[in-house]
Write a protein that holds these residues in place. Structure first.
Motif, PDB file in Angstrom:
ATOM      1  N   LYS A   1     -36.336  30.897  -3.815  1.00  0.00           N
ATOM      2  CA  LYS A   1     -36.938  31.778  -4.808  1.00  0.00           C
ATOM      3  C   LYS A   1     -38.453  31.690  -4.710  1.00  0.00           C
TER       4      LYS A   1
ATOM      5  N   GLY B   1     -31.397  33.231 -13.602  1.00  0.00           N
ATOM      6  CA  GLY B   1     -32.488  34.079 -13.143  1.00  0.00           C
ATOM      7  C   GLY B   1     -33.026  34.952 -14.253  1.00  0.00           C
TER       8      GLY B   1
ATOM      9  N   GLY C   1     -33.377  27.462  -3.986  1.00  0.00           N
ATOM     10  CA  GLY C   1     -32.425  27.843  -5.022  1.00  0.00           C
ATOM     11  C   GLY C   1     -31.092  27.195  -4.696  1.00  0.00           C
TER      12      GLY C   1
ATOM     13  N   THR D   1     -36.235  36.801  -4.308  1.00  0.00           N
ATOM     14  CA  THR D   1     -35.239  35.872  -3.771  1.00  0.00           C
ATOM     15  C   THR D   1     -34.888  36.294  -2.353  1.00  0.00           C
TER      16      THR D   1
ATOM     17  N   GLN E   1     -38.628  25.054  -8.878  1.00  0.00           N
ATOM     18  CA  GLN E   1     -38.686  26.508  -9.117  1.00  0.00           C
ATOM     19  C   GLN E   1     -39.590  26.882 -10.296  1.00  0.00           C
TER      20      GLN E   1
END
Length: 564
Positions: free
Chosen positions: A392, A113, A386, A431, A362
């Motif tokens: 996400k 992340g 995720g 998130t 993502q």
């Protein structure tokens, strides 16, 4: 609904600029953008705001100078976008030139992340064993990560430009124009700009210590091609200070004095560096670097910007170009899916858009959010899966709707919905649990309904009004191109009534036209639009110098058109 608007300006402001020697058309263009002092057009480095205005920058310079003298090992923790990559490259090149032992690490966005997390600290310790961590383009929200570094005996120097949360990390030093009590006049520095300023302050500190003098000190202006690239690609507002940084970087590119990686990226994108524009940086070079962070590993992009081997730089630039082509293919598929999911979406019924698909990637959801925002003109958040039941999201907003603040409101109203979030006015990430998606969508829509008006949801094409016939010329285009245009300082768009003499569709998606006004004929093109225009139309357009078979002619690039 789309409406053409003519920007207003005070005639006295334009007259003052004309008296100061500014071209009369540019004078009203500048006045409409709030520029009323010709001194703000200065693009020389001497016009930069001094580093001393940044809170704690002198403390950062002293600390880093002490660390260099003590031979301590530094590790830069970078972000995985173009701003983060250029900031990392500027930091590596600048700190090494001043004698620092410095390496870098960039998180894989899918594993770790964003930002300096405890996991990233552990990774840095395992792989690099640093004495000091320096963040670039991140860190202002990394409270847990900084605490973990302190637990391990590692000092953290934060350089960032993002908005802080309610509390700040307990870092050794924080340099960020947007932290509380920082009086720096330009709040719009990109992460790369903040790092460049830290280097300016550090060099001054080393001069005070007689490590360098004016002749022997590192030439930091050599980094300005990287600073310009990161600044434009991060879409920060091009205020007077940022325009200087970008203008100086473009000047170096046009004269061939750029780093090997930047030159290779121009070549890979089939753009001419000698004619470099902010558009090239934002839409050709920037996306190729960003593609590495979206689909692969931004270490590749950082190596491109830090190698001095032209052959290696070209090999990496070709890899980045290929990754970017893959990104485009993935994006096209995701966009088709999104439009299918939104097939029954009626903009009149909704203030916001939230959309999720389990097949999405993502790394590309931010671009898809941007495309949907442009199409429907609604604040949009797209979500991808995720791990372990988390999803996400990446969002893009419209003028007047602060996306990070909106997420903060959602979080306050429903504290259990969002796990974590961050960002700024026009872009943000978050998130949440996959099973919370519907509840989040409803909560986000409720914030939109409370804050947005119907006027804000009407797309407005801002223009600078009519352009006198004499200025439909390549000479005037060259004059406009000599200025730095971009986010917050939009390039001129003019509007007028034209007779449509002919029109045809190119490649099934672009409208090619021949327009006439006052007896003069103009070629025009409307990219991405295939519906025909009536015989007379009001057209909003940019001027472009179109070169074909060695002949350069004026072409109108249509932004919008409606029946006259």
């Amino acid at each position: 609904m789309i409406r053409i608007n003519v920007r207003k300006y005070a005639s006295g402001d334009a007259d003052k600029l004309i008296r100061d020697g500014v071209h009369p058309v540019l004078a009203r263009v500048f006045a409409a953008r709030g520029l009323i002092d010709a001194a703000e057009l200065n693009s020389e480095l001497s016009g930069l705001i001094p580093p001393s205005g940044l809170l704690h920058i002198d403390a950062a310079a002293v600390y880093l100078a002490d660390a260099i003298a003590a031979g301590k090992k530094m590790v830069i923790v970078a972000d995985y976008d173009c701003d983060g990559a250029t900031a990392c490259a500027v930091g590596l090149r600048g700190l090494r030139a001043m004698g620092a032992k410095v390496d870098f690490i960039v998180p894989n966005r899918f594993e770790y992340g964003y930002g300096l997390t405890p996991e990233i600290v552990a990774l840095a310790v395992r792989e690099k064993a640093p004495d000091i961590i320096v963040t670039v383009d991140n860190g202002i929200a990394s409270i847990d990560g900084v605490a973990e570094a302190a637990r391990r005996g590692i000092d953290v120097v934060i350089t960032d430009h993002h908005l802080p949360g309610d509390s700040l990390p307990a870092a050794r030093v924080i340099v960020n124009p947007n932290q509380p009590s920082c009086g720096f006049p330009s709040k719009n520095l990109a992460g790369v700009g903040v790092m460049f300023y830290v280097l300016l302050a550090l060099r001054a500190e080393l001069r005070r210590r007689n490590v360098f003098d004016q002749q022997s000190q590192p030439k930091l202006d050599q980094l300005l091609d990287l600073v310009a690239l990161g600044t434009v690609a991060d879409v920060v507002k091009l205020d007077a200070n940022n325009r200087i940084l970008v203008a100086q970087g473009l000047k170096r590119m046009r004269s061939g004095r750029m780093h090997a990686g930047v030159a290779a990226l121009f070549r890979a994108a089939a753009r001419e560096a000698r004619r470099a524009t902010p558009f090239d940086l934002g839409f050709a070079l920037g996306p190729r670097l960003n593609a590495a962070g979206r689909l692969a590993d931004m270490s590749l992009g950082i190596e491109c910007l830090t190698t001095d081997d032209e052959g290696r730089a070209w090999a990496i630039a070709q890899q980045l170009d290929e990754i970017n082509r893959t990104r485009r293919d993935i994006e096209a598929g995701m966009q088709d899916t999104a439009l299918t999911l939104l097939d029954s979406f009626n903009p009149r019924d909704s203030m916001t858009i939230s959309v999720f698909d389990p097949s999405w990637h993502q790394g590309v959801i931010g671009i898809v959010a941007s495309r949907l925002k442009d199409k429907f003109y609604r604040p949009t958040i797209t979500f991808a899966p995720g791990e372990d039941g988390w999803i996400k999201g990446s969002g893009r907003s419209i003028a007047g709707f602060h996306l990070r603040d909106a997420l903060d409101l959602v979080s306050k109203h429903a504290p259990t919905l969002i796990d974590k979030f961050g960002g700024h006015a026009m872009a943000a990430g978050l998130t949440l649990r996959a099973d919370a998606f519907d509840a989040f969508s409803a909560a986000f829509e409720a914030v939109g309904r409370a804050q947005l008006t119907s006027d804000q949801l009407e797309r407005v094409v801002d223009t600078d009004g009519m352009l006198e016939d004499a200025y439909y010329s390549t000479q005037f285009i060259a004059l406009m191109d000599s200025q730095v245009w971009g986010q917050g300082f939009a390039p001129p768009v003019f509007c007028d009534r034209f007779h449509v003499l002919s029109q045809r569709i190119l490649k099934e998606k672009h409208l090619k036209l021949l327009l006439e006004k006052d007896g003069r004929k103009y070629d025009a093109i409307w990219f991405g639009h295939s519906a025909s225009l009536p015989d007379y139309a009001r057209v909003a357009f940019r001027l472009d110098a179109n070169e074909y078979n060695g002949v350069t002619r004026v072409q109108l690039m249509i932004e919008h058109a409606e029946a006259a």
